[in-house]
Enzyme design. Structure first.
Site, PDB file in Angstrom:
ATOM      1  N   ASN A  91       0.868  -1.178   0.000  1.00  0.00           N
ATOM      2  CA  ASN A  91       0.000   0.000   0.000  1.00  0.00           C
ATOM      3  C   ASN A  91       0.906   1.230   0.000  1.00  0.00           C
ATOM      4  O   ASN A  91       1.520   1.543   1.017  1.00  0.00           O
ATOM      5  CB  ASN A  91      -0.886  -0.025   1.255  1.00  0.00           C
ATOM      6  CG  ASN A  91      -1.622   1.292   1.464  1.00  0.00           C
ATOM      7  OD1 ASN A  91      -1.791   2.077   0.527  1.00  0.00           O
ATOM      8  ND2 ASN A  91      -2.066   1.536   2.692  1.00  0.00           N
ATOM      9  N   TRP A  92       0.952   1.898  -1.151  1.00  0.00           N
ATOM     10  CA  TRP A  92       1.862   3.047  -1.263  1.00  0.00           C
ATOM     11  C   TRP A  92       1.318   4.309  -0.608  1.00  0.00           C
ATOM     12  O   TRP A  92       2.013   5.330  -0.588  1.00  0.00           O
ATOM     13  CB  TRP A  92       2.163   3.331  -2.736  1.00  0.00           C
ATOM     14  CG  TRP A  92       3.164   2.391  -3.338  1.00  0.00           C
ATOM     15  CD1 TRP A  92       3.774   1.323  -2.730  1.00  0.00           C
ATOM     16  CD2 TRP A  92       3.694   2.454  -4.676  1.00  0.00           C
ATOM     17  NE1 TRP A  92       4.639   0.727  -3.609  1.00  0.00           N
ATOM     18  CE2 TRP A  92       4.611   1.392  -4.801  1.00  0.00           C
ATOM     19  CE3 TRP A  92       3.469   3.299  -5.774  1.00  0.00           C
ATOM     20  CZ2 TRP A  92       5.312   1.164  -5.992  1.00  0.00           C
ATOM     21  CZ3 TRP A  92       4.159   3.062  -6.944  1.00  0.00           C
ATOM     22  CH2 TRP A  92       5.074   2.013  -7.050  1.00  0.00           C
ATOM     23  N   LYS A  93       0.088   4.269  -0.133  1.00  0.00           N
ATOM     24  CA  LYS A  93      -0.533   5.475   0.444  1.00  0.00           C
ATOM     25  C   LYS A  93      -0.369   6.646  -0.531  1.00  0.00           C
ATOM     26  O   LYS A  93      -0.426   6.441  -1.733  1.00  0.00           O
ATOM     27  CB  LYS A  93       0.071   5.777   1.815  1.00  0.00           C
ATOM     28  CG  LYS A  93       0.132   4.544   2.708  1.00  0.00           C
ATOM     29  CD  LYS A  93       0.458   4.867   4.133  1.00  0.00           C
ATOM     30  CE  LYS A  93       0.690   3.563   4.884  1.00  0.00           C
ATOM     31  NZ  LYS A  93       0.310   3.632   6.272  1.00  0.00           N
ATOM     32  N   HIS A  98      -9.284   0.973   4.943  1.00  0.00           N
ATOM     33  CA  HIS A  98      -7.992   1.141   5.641  1.00  0.00           C
ATOM     34  C   HIS A  98      -8.201   2.066   6.835  1.00  0.00           C
ATOM     35  O   HIS A  98      -9.013   2.995   6.785  1.00  0.00           O
ATOM     36  CB  HIS A  98      -6.966   1.737   4.669  1.00  0.00           C
ATOM     37  CG  HIS A  98      -5.581   1.728   5.215  1.00  0.00           C
ATOM     38  ND1 HIS A  98      -5.127   2.692   6.079  1.00  0.00           N
ATOM     39  CD2 HIS A  98      -4.553   0.853   5.044  1.00  0.00           C
ATOM     40  CE1 HIS A  98      -3.874   2.405   6.404  1.00  0.00           C
ATOM     41  NE2 HIS A  98      -3.504   1.306   5.793  1.00  0.00           N
ATOM     42  N   GLU A 134      -6.611   4.496   7.895  1.00  0.00           N
ATOM     43  CA  GLU A 134      -6.447   5.938   7.605  1.00  0.00           C
ATOM     44  C   GLU A 134      -7.718   6.489   6.948  1.00  0.00           C
ATOM     45  O   GLU A 134      -8.077   7.649   7.152  1.00  0.00           O
ATOM     46  CB  GLU A 134      -5.203   6.147   6.720  1.00  0.00           C
ATOM     47  CG  GLU A 134      -3.926   5.959   7.535  1.00  0.00           C
ATOM     48  CD  GLU A 134      -2.727   5.445   6.749  1.00  0.00           C
ATOM     49  OE1 GLU A 134      -2.739   5.495   5.505  1.00  0.00           O
ATOM     50  OE2 GLU A 134      -1.770   4.986   7.402  1.00  0.00           O
ATOM     51  N   GLU A 141      -5.185  -5.181  10.564  1.00  0.00           N
ATOM     52  CA  GLU A 141      -4.164  -4.151  10.753  1.00  0.00           C
ATOM     53  C   GLU A 141      -4.404  -3.429  12.071  1.00  0.00           C
ATOM     54  O   GLU A 141      -5.220  -2.498  12.136  1.00  0.00           O
ATOM     55  CB  GLU A 141      -4.237  -3.138   9.607  1.00  0.00           C
ATOM     56  CG  GLU A 141      -3.950  -3.743   8.252  1.00  0.00           C
ATOM     57  CD  GLU A 141      -3.343  -2.715   7.319  1.00  0.00           C
ATOM     58  OE1 GLU A 141      -2.249  -2.960   6.815  1.00  0.00           O
ATOM     59  OE2 GLU A 141      -3.955  -1.653   7.118  1.00  0.00           O
ATOM     60  N   GLY A 165       2.656   2.190  10.614  1.00  0.00           N
ATOM     61  CA  GLY A 165       3.565   3.318  10.436  1.00  0.00           C
ATOM     62  C   GLY A 165       4.283   3.721  11.715  1.00  0.00           C
ATOM     63  O   GLY A 165       4.915   4.766  11.777  1.00  0.00           O
ATOM     64  N   SER A 207       3.650  -2.266  10.190  1.00  0.00           N
ATOM     65  CA  SER A 207       5.115  -2.255  10.317  1.00  0.00           C
ATOM     66  C   SER A 207       5.760  -3.591   9.928  1.00  0.00           C
ATOM     67  O   SER A 207       6.711  -4.036  10.570  1.00  0.00           O
ATOM     68  CB  SER A 207       5.531  -1.824  11.728  1.00  0.00           C
ATOM     69  OG  SER A 207       5.106  -0.484  11.957  1.00  0.00           O
ATOM     70  N   GLY A 234       2.831  -1.097   4.213  1.00  0.00           N
ATOM     71  CA  GLY A 234       2.829   0.319   3.851  1.00  0.00           C
ATOM     72  C   GLY A 234       4.236   0.791   3.540  1.00  0.00           C
ATOM     73  O   GLY A 234       4.775   0.553   2.454  1.00  0.00           O
ATOM     74  N   GLY A 235       4.868   1.445   4.521  1.00  0.00           N
ATOM     75  CA  GLY A 235       6.169   2.092   4.318  1.00  0.00           C
ATOM     76  C   GLY A 235       7.199   1.242   3.596  1.00  0.00           C
ATOM     77  O   GLY A 235       7.874   1.717   2.672  1.00  0.00           O
TER      78      GLY A 235
HETATM   79  C1  PEP Z   1      -0.565   0.049   5.826  1.00  0.00           C
HETATM   80  O1  PEP Z   1      -0.516   1.150   5.322  1.00  0.00           O
HETATM   81  O2  PEP Z   1      -1.503  -0.706   5.558  1.00  0.00           O
HETATM   82  C2  PEP Z   1       0.505  -0.357   6.745  1.00  0.00           C
HETATM   83  C3  PEP Z   1       0.412  -1.524   7.349  1.00  0.00           C
HETATM   84  O3  PEP Z   1       1.545   0.534   6.923  1.00  0.00           O
HETATM   85  P1  PEP Z   1       2.999   0.220   7.565  1.00  0.00           P
HETATM   86  O4  PEP Z   1       3.469  -1.078   6.946  1.00  0.00           O
HETATM   87  O5  PEP Z   1       3.835   1.379   7.164  1.00  0.00           O
HETATM   88  O6  PEP Z   1       2.798   0.086   9.029  1.00  0.00           O
END
Ligand code: PEP
Length: 248
Positions: free
Chosen positions: A9-11, A95, A97, A167, A173, A212, A233-234
């Protein structure tokens, strides 16, 4: 046997040129990985660049959201048929966010999921508790409510086509990861909720862990009996680090 799904997930990161650069580096690193599905979800404007770059590879592309109407006077929204028309195959729904900053609820998660399926997209439906809920012992009741509101109203046929992502919001993040046991317990609980659709549907649904996930914890997380993939994500923004996760 549940085929793992490794999804990025590139956000709100990267433009089309950066998207093409990512794929040039990433595709050779995952070309020998055959036993898992690989999905990358860039921002909407990068979908055509990503679909073009991933052509002739096993990597599939997804969007990060959709609106439930097919078309209409909904300024700023993007529909499932539009996402499908540019060649994307997946979509992330609900998600944390989106829930936290854009007012999404379990009801809108349900509506988006149905719209995604009608458009021929594979939904990754996200659920997860926040830190206060985890610390007060409410994790299962929160997950149960999110499941009941967003997923239970689906038909059995619809349910068979979705992927769930657990999640924990406190792990997204933040660099904090749920321990493998914690994640496995939450996944087991979600699978128990899925029994409403029948034992074989519950056994078949893929539940991804997100929060993470990095190259150095992917293997242990993926070794848990109830974890069927990762939503990253990141660490999905860098081709080497995401390839290391995909190849766990
Ligand atoms: C996400 O955006 O779904 C996520 C899990 O982010 P991260 O891996 O950065 O915690």
């Amino acid at each position: 046997m549940r085929t793992p799904v490794m999804a990025g997930n590139w956000k709100m990161y990267k433009n089309p040129a950066e998207t093409r650069t990512f794929f040039e580096a990433f595709l050779p690193l995952v070309q020998n990985t055959a036993d898992r599905e690989i999905v990358i979800c860039p921002p909407f404007v990068n979908l055509p660049a990503a679909v073009g770059a991933a052509q002739n590879s096993r990597v599939e592309i997804g969007a990060q959201n959709l609106y439930w109407a097919r078309e209409g006077a909904y300024t700023g929204e993007i529909s499932g048929p539009m996402i499908h028309a540019v060649g994307a195959k997946w979509v992330i729904i609900g998600h944390s966010e989106r829930r936290q900053y854009f007012g999404e609820t379990d009801e809108t998660v349900y509506r988006r999921t149905v719209a995604a399926l009608e458009a021929g997209l594979k939904p990754i439906v996200c659920v997860g508790e926040n830190l206060g809920q985890r610390e007060s012992g409410a994790t299962e009741s929160v997950l149960g409510d999110q499941f009941a509101g967003g997923i239970t109203p689906l038909t059995a046929d619809q349910f068979a086509q979705i992927v769930i992502a657990y999640e924990p919001v406190w792990a997204i993040g933040t660099g904090k990861t749920a321990t493998p046991d914690m994640a496995n317990d939450a996944h087991r609980f979600l699978r128990s909720q899925a029994a409403k659709f029948g034992q074989s549907a519950a056994a078949a649904v893929r539940i991804l862990y997100g929060g993470s996930v990095k190259a150095d914890n992917a293997k242990i997380l993926m070794g848990q009996s109830e974890i069927d993939g990762a939503l990253v994500g990141g660490a999905s923004l860098d081709p080497k680090s995401f390839a290391a996760i995909v190849n766990f």
